[in-house]
Design an enzyme around this catalytic site. Structure first.
Site: not given
Ligand code: IPE
Ligand code: IPE
Ligand code: MG
Length: 252
Positions: A12, A60
């Site tokens: 991330d 996502n």
């Protein structure tokens, strides 16, 4: 010192890395892909047997189309460009996640790389693409339910597994065998970069007893030294699996 054989990583912070440099988010993903190239080699050198990297979650897809398109282009070039290196290093390339939703041209190149590296014996590099843990569990339950609803399939399953009832048949191990991760061991260590203290729908079933290690470092800045730090921290953890420290016996 104990060492993790299987490391899962929530990669991330690509977006924040780019934004802090006044760059576009996709430039963070490009830098992140470079980190992946390097970290596979480092993990291999350090004796890690499997890396399972979270590349794209099923959630996502909520992102802007331009960012998703850029991610797909990157993914496709990664699996094409890395083929020679994967063969050199005997990497076994794998994927987990729902195939439906990933563009056909990207899937075709992923499949080619999986095929090409099938006979390799080195590190397993498993990319989680269009992956969501709840979706994975749901898919497993549907497949199990379908088999049980068909009398002939149910009979065969019960026989194969030497089970006298559905209750005996559906063990935890049986459920594991129906997940995308069926061929792999559970991760020993879960790393998350960029500081967030959450799982974001990653490997919920498989990480029941993984050690969790979070670093504030953004994924594009992750490197061998940070990986070594995570592995060293893992070495100091006291894994008890519900027992007592060091396998001590309780006092009578
Ligand atoms: C992780 O980086 C990569 C993907 C989710 C594809 P992010 O894009 O989530 O980066 P941040 O969290 O916005 O910094
Ligand atoms: C998790 O990161 C998914 C990947 C790293 C691919 P996100 O950036 O999507 O997670 P949230 O939205 O912060 O939970
Ligand atoms: Mg993020």
């Amino acid at each position: 010192m104990q060492k993790p054989e299987h490391i899962a990583i929530i990669m991330d912070g690509n977006g924040r890395w780019a934004q802090e440099r006044g760059l576009q988010r996709f430039e963070g993903h490009i830098a992140g892909a470079k980190t992946v190239e390097q970290i596979v080699e480092d993990a291999d050198d350090l004796g890690v047997r499997q890396l399972t990297l979270y590349c794209l979650s099923s959630e996502n897809w909520k992102r802007p189309k331009a960012e998703l398109d850029a991610l797909m282009i990157l993914l496709k070039s990664y699996v094409i460009d890395q083929r020679p290196r994967m063969m050199e290093k005997s990497v076994q390339f794998k994927m987990i996640g729902r195939r439906k939703g990933i563009p056909d041209d990207v899937l075709a190149e992923i499949d080619k790389t999986i095929e090409l590296t099938r006979g390799n014996h080195g590190i397993i590099l498993c990319l989680a693409i269009n992956y969501g843990s709840r979706g994975e569990l749901r898919d497993a339950f549907v497949r199990i339910a379908e088999q049980l609803a068909d009398p002939a399939a149910r009979k065969a399953l019960l026989e194969e597994n030497r089970a006298g009832s559905i209750d005996e048949l559906v063990t935890e191990e049986f459920i594991s065998r129906h997940l995308y991760t069926a061929p792999y061991t559970d991760p020993d260590l879960l790393i998350r970069t960029a500081g967030e203290m959450r799982l974001s729908n990653y490997l919920l079933w498989q990480i029941s007893y993984a050690e969790f290690w979070v670093t504030p470092i953004y994924w594009p800045d992750f490197n061998r030294a940070v990986l070594e730090e995570a592995i060293a921290a893992f070495g100091r953890r006291n894994r008890k699996f519900g027992g007592l420290p060091g396998g001590e016996q309780p006092r009578p």
